[in-house]
Design an enzyme around this catalytic site. Structure first.
Site, PDB file in Angstrom:
ATOM      1  N   HIS A 181      -5.907  11.767   4.317  1.00  0.00           N
ATOM      2  CA  HIS A 181      -5.018  11.059   3.296  1.00  0.00           C
ATOM      3  C   HIS A 181      -4.142  10.317   4.399  1.00  0.00           C
ATOM      4  O   HIS A 181      -3.751  10.276   5.764  1.00  0.00           O
ATOM      5  CB  HIS A 181      -4.308  12.379   3.211  1.00  0.00           C
ATOM      6  CG  HIS A 181      -3.166  12.699   2.670  1.00  0.00           C
ATOM      7  ND1 HIS A 181      -1.804  13.244   3.233  1.00  0.00           N
ATOM      8  CD2 HIS A 181      -2.665  12.606   1.443  1.00  0.00           C
ATOM      9  CE1 HIS A 181      -1.058  13.177   2.403  1.00  0.00           C
ATOM     10  NE2 HIS A 181      -1.382  12.185   1.133  1.00  0.00           N
ATOM     11  N   ASN A 182      -3.468   9.145   3.178  1.00  0.00           N
ATOM     12  CA  ASN A 182      -2.572   7.722   3.752  1.00  0.00           C
ATOM     13  C   ASN A 182      -2.659   7.492   4.821  1.00  0.00           C
ATOM     14  O   ASN A 182      -2.028   7.615   5.904  1.00  0.00           O
ATOM     15  CB  ASN A 182      -1.066   8.788   3.926  1.00  0.00           C
ATOM     16  CG  ASN A 182      -0.206   9.276   2.660  1.00  0.00           C
ATOM     17  OD1 ASN A 182      -1.283   9.298   1.287  1.00  0.00           O
ATOM     18  ND2 ASN A 182       0.848   9.808   2.473  1.00  0.00           N
ATOM     19  N   GLU A 211      -6.773   5.966   2.679  1.00  0.00           N
ATOM     20  CA  GLU A 211      -6.529   6.083   1.716  1.00  0.00           C
ATOM     21  C   GLU A 211      -5.849   4.451   1.855  1.00  0.00           C
ATOM     22  O   GLU A 211      -5.397   4.309   2.389  1.00  0.00           O
ATOM     23  CB  GLU A 211      -5.284   7.588   1.722  1.00  0.00           C
ATOM     24  CG  GLU A 211      -5.071   6.948   0.164  1.00  0.00           C
ATOM     25  CD  GLU A 211      -4.108   8.386  -0.678  1.00  0.00           C
ATOM     26  OE1 GLU A 211      -3.474   8.459  -1.122  1.00  0.00           O
ATOM     27  OE2 GLU A 211      -4.483   9.328   1.113  1.00  0.00           O
ATOM     28  N   ASP A 213      -2.295   3.272   0.070  1.00  0.00           N
ATOM     29  CA  ASP A 213      -0.969   2.939  -1.231  1.00  0.00           C
ATOM     30  C   ASP A 213      -0.443   1.732  -1.170  1.00  0.00           C
ATOM     31  O   ASP A 213       0.279   1.214  -0.309  1.00  0.00           O
ATOM     32  CB  ASP A 213       0.268   3.483  -0.821  1.00  0.00           C
ATOM     33  CG  ASP A 213       0.085   4.902  -0.509  1.00  0.00           C
ATOM     34  OD1 ASP A 213      -1.257   5.987  -0.824  1.00  0.00           O
ATOM     35  OD2 ASP A 213       0.783   6.930  -1.023  1.00  0.00           O
ATOM     36  N   HIS A 226       4.682   4.082   1.931  1.00  0.00           N
ATOM     37  CA  HIS A 226       4.545   5.857   1.252  1.00  0.00           C
ATOM     38  C   HIS A 226       6.202   4.938   0.403  1.00  0.00           C
ATOM     39  O   HIS A 226       6.650   5.663   0.704  1.00  0.00           O
ATOM     40  CB  HIS A 226       4.878   6.740   2.779  1.00  0.00           C
ATOM     41  CG  HIS A 226       4.309   7.897   1.965  1.00  0.00           C
ATOM     42  ND1 HIS A 226       5.303   9.250   2.528  1.00  0.00           N
ATOM     43  CD2 HIS A 226       3.834   8.746   0.429  1.00  0.00           C
ATOM     44  CE1 HIS A 226       4.696  10.006   1.672  1.00  0.00           C
ATOM     45  NE2 HIS A 226       4.048   9.439   0.644  1.00  0.00           N
ATOM     46  N   GLU A 260      -4.475   4.330  -3.746  1.00  0.00           N
ATOM     47  CA  GLU A 260      -2.803   4.834  -4.801  1.00  0.00           C
ATOM     48  C   GLU A 260      -2.431   3.154  -5.707  1.00  0.00           C
ATOM     49  O   GLU A 260      -1.512   2.830  -4.473  1.00  0.00           O
ATOM     50  CB  GLU A 260      -2.207   5.591  -4.148  1.00  0.00           C
ATOM     51  CG  GLU A 260      -1.348   6.260  -4.317  1.00  0.00           C
ATOM     52  CD  GLU A 260      -2.033   7.481  -5.623  1.00  0.00           C
ATOM     53  OE1 GLU A 260      -0.278   7.570  -6.244  1.00  0.00           O
ATOM     54  OE2 GLU A 260      -2.844   7.993  -5.040  1.00  0.00           O
TER      55      GLU A 260
END
Length: 646
Positions: A181-182, A211, A213, A226, A260
């Site tokens: 995640h992230n 991931e 973003d 983020h 994302e």
């Protein structure tokens, strides 16, 4: 004493003296030379323990050097473990040597190695016996036995599980997939740095779903960070370069890039350009075989391929019809129904957004599979050039299990927040299993985990969720479970789910396993520890160690057992305690050995741990390697156990 035994004593002493005598030309050696000599003898040691044993030796005489006899005594203290000697003597009539026939008997009776035990015995002698004369006679001295019992060949982790052994030809949705995640964050979710090291580290650990973003950056270059926080930014281009370099360093099976995507259509086209130009042939840009997709391809069919997971305009079939056409400047629109629900957690990227207590109270008794109420339609613009790079991993908003069953295509997958997913596990376990048997499902941490803490991944593996995404940068039990689970199948990042989580007719529910129970009786005798990390409170090499043996799995299988505390001994604590377990669903269970230092009656300090799948346990006498909080190996720290199960 027989001639043979006398001969063995002489050659063992000669071997030892030949290696060490040159160092004692001047009569005595200091601590540094002692450690160099242990290295020359291929002894792995913890400096704190050698320092302590050395100091004990010299303090008696108030000098800072030792003679050759002192060194032999230190060597025996560190290397000649009494529990190994007891075992060796049980099979060695003369207590000096194991003949090949005696070693074969030991392998069959104690290590349950009944197949090819003659060949195995010879391999052990050739690999671990340091004394050439003994090796030539096809025998194993105590020195050789110590080296074998301390080696990876006697590890608690099954040897044949250290390479890919599972069938890799099932559809992608039939596997647990190591997921991060992230991935770009290496600290917290609010003000910490974004760093390329996050991607390198995850890929080197065998992670297969990363991931990214993406946000509009200056100079028409998308950036990764983020969003709506103070975390630093890195360029999308540099992230893809790093992924290109490290994607298949630890595993040859496919890497999935979970985008994302918050970019404008213009910068989405730049993203597509970077993906194609940098990744080249590694990037999957068309279907394998038939363009009408009725089943996901397998990890085997997608070896060395990188897949893009993102929202997509239209179907794969439409994408394939556009092949070869110039789609530059074209965009498509996706309309999504937005639902207002406290548990929806759609904004995984807004950790500061908190709901009111009253909204939480209202939703407590709602049926878990249904959204609360429709709010509005949301319009998302997607560049066709980026959309067309999404082949088998199209992100689709989760509505309900019923909706997915009626409308979702096999290549469409959902992301569900941990809070909502946890309610599904508890109240709709059967439906959740049915859903994950058909569609790839990703679970992500709730937005309020601003410090990058992790949830327990086990509860979501229990219902077959493929991508249980964790913050890889945060050490703790959750990441230890992740690392332990994905040790299996050669650490390739893909683990075949048990049949009851792949079968679309399955009625498995982790809260009521019923006919899916295949009980396994497990017995673990905790014998001893070796060179455990000293306590942080100790000025020497002391600790008061205890061992916790924990089972993680379906709720009925969760259990923790604790050993007694051995006072002031981290070098060679001895327990000789047996723990018995009955595990209902061994296919999903992990076992964790955690060594702690009792610092008070109410507090323990972590010293080391090892986690592995229950079905990857070796039988017989095994060493358990220990790892630090950050996942580094604490060699030579280990436990010595006897494992038996049926």
């Amino acid at each position: 004493m027989t001639w043979g035994r006398c001969f063995l004593n002489v050659i063992s002493c000669t071997w030892f003296l030949n290696i060490i005598q040159d160092e004692f030309m001047n009569g005595k050696i200091d601590l540094d030379s002692t450690m160099k000599l242990l290295e020359k003898l291929h002894v792995t040691f913890d400096v704190a323990h050698v320092k302590h044993v050395f100091k004990k030796t010299v303090d008696k005489r108030k000098v800072h050097t030792i003679n050759i006899e002192d060194f032999r005594a230190i060597y025996r203290t560190i290397v000649h473990r009494t529990e190994f000697h007891e075992l060796f003597c049980a099979y060695s009539p003369n207590r000096k040597i194991l003949a090949d026939t005696e070693l074969i008997e030991f392998l069959k009776k104690e290590q349950f190695q009944t197949e090819d035990s003659e060949i195995r015995a010879l391999e052990i002698i050739m690999k671990y016996e340091p004394v050439e004369e003994v090796r030539k006679r096809r025998q194993l001295s105590f020195e050789g036995f110590i080296r074998y019992m301390s080696s990876e060949d006697s590890s608690i982790f099954k040897k044949d599980h250290r390479t890919v052994y599972q069938d890799m030809n099932h559809p992608l949705c039939d596997y647990f997939i190591s997921s991060s995640h992230n991935t770009y964050l290496i600290s917290d979710q609010l003000i910490g740095p974004s760093d390329l090291f996050g991607y390198i580290s995850a890929l080197l650990k065998g992670c297969r779903c990363l991931e990214i973003d993406c946000w509009d950056g200056s100079n028409n270059e998308p950036v990764v960070y983020h969003g709506h926080t103070l975390t630093s930014k890195i360029s999308f281009c540099s992230v893809i370069h790093v992924i290109d370099k490290y994607a298949f360093a630890a595993s040859e099976y496919p890497v999935i890039l979970s985008l994302e995507n918050h970019c404008s259509p213009k910068q989405q086209e730049i993203m597509a350009e970077h993906l194609e130009n940098i990744l080249g042939d590694k990037l999957l840009t068309s279907t394998i075989g038939d363009s009408v997709v009725t089943q996901l391809p397998s990890p085997e069919a997608l070896k060395f391929k990188i897949l893009v997971k993102n929202k997509k305009v239209g179907t794969i079939e439409e994408t394939m019809l556009r092949k070869g056409q110039d789609s530059h400047g074209e965009t498509g629109e996706i309309f999504e129904e937005e639902y207002t629900s406290e548990e929806d957690e759609t904004d995984e990227k807004a950790p500061l957004q908190q709901k009111s207590d009253s909204s939480k109270r209202k939703s407590v008794n709602r049926p878990s599979s249904l959204p609360r109420k429709k709010a509005k339609m949301k319009k998302i613009k997607i560049a066709i050039e980026l959309s067309d790079l999404v082949i088998y991993t199209k992100s689709e908003k989760f509505v309900s299990f019923e909706h997915s069953l009626a409308n979702q295509k096999c290549y469409e997958n959902n992301s569900i927040g941990e809070v909502k997913a946890r309610k599904f596990v508890k109240h709709s376990g059967n439906e959740f299993v049915s859903h994950t048997s058909r569609f790839i499902t990703r679970i992500y941490p709730k937005g309020t985990r601003a410090n990058s803490s992790n949830y327990n991944p086990q509860e979501f593996w229990n219902v077959g969720c493929q991508m249980v995404a964790l913050n890889f940068q945060t050490p703790g039990v959750q990441m230890e479970l992740q690392n332990g689970k994905f040790l299996d199948n050669g650490g390739c990042g893909y683990i075949l789910k048990p049949e009851f989580l792949r079968n679309r007719s399955s009625t498995f529910n982790p809260y009521n396993v019923g006919r899916y129970s295949k009980p396994m009786s497990l017995s673990i005798r905790l014998i001893s520890g070796h060179q455990l990390p000293p306590s942080n409170l100790s000025k020497t090499n002391k600790a008061d160690p205890l061992v916790q043996i924990e089972i993680y799995g379906v709720p009925d299988d969760q259990v923790k057992r604790k050993s007694s505390v051995i006072k002031s001994n981290a070098l060679s604590p001895r327990w000789d305690e047996t723990f018995s377990f009955t595990v209902q669903v061994p296919e999903l269970a992990l076992i964790r050995f955690c060594v702690e230092d009792e610092i008070s009656l109410v507090a323990n300090e972590f010293l080391g741990q090892y986690t592995l799948p229950l079905l990857s346990l070796s039988k017989g006498y095994c060493n358990v390697p220990l790892f630090s909080k950050n996942g580094g190996k604490l060699e030579p720290a280990s436990l010595f156990v006897y494992v038996w199960y049926y």
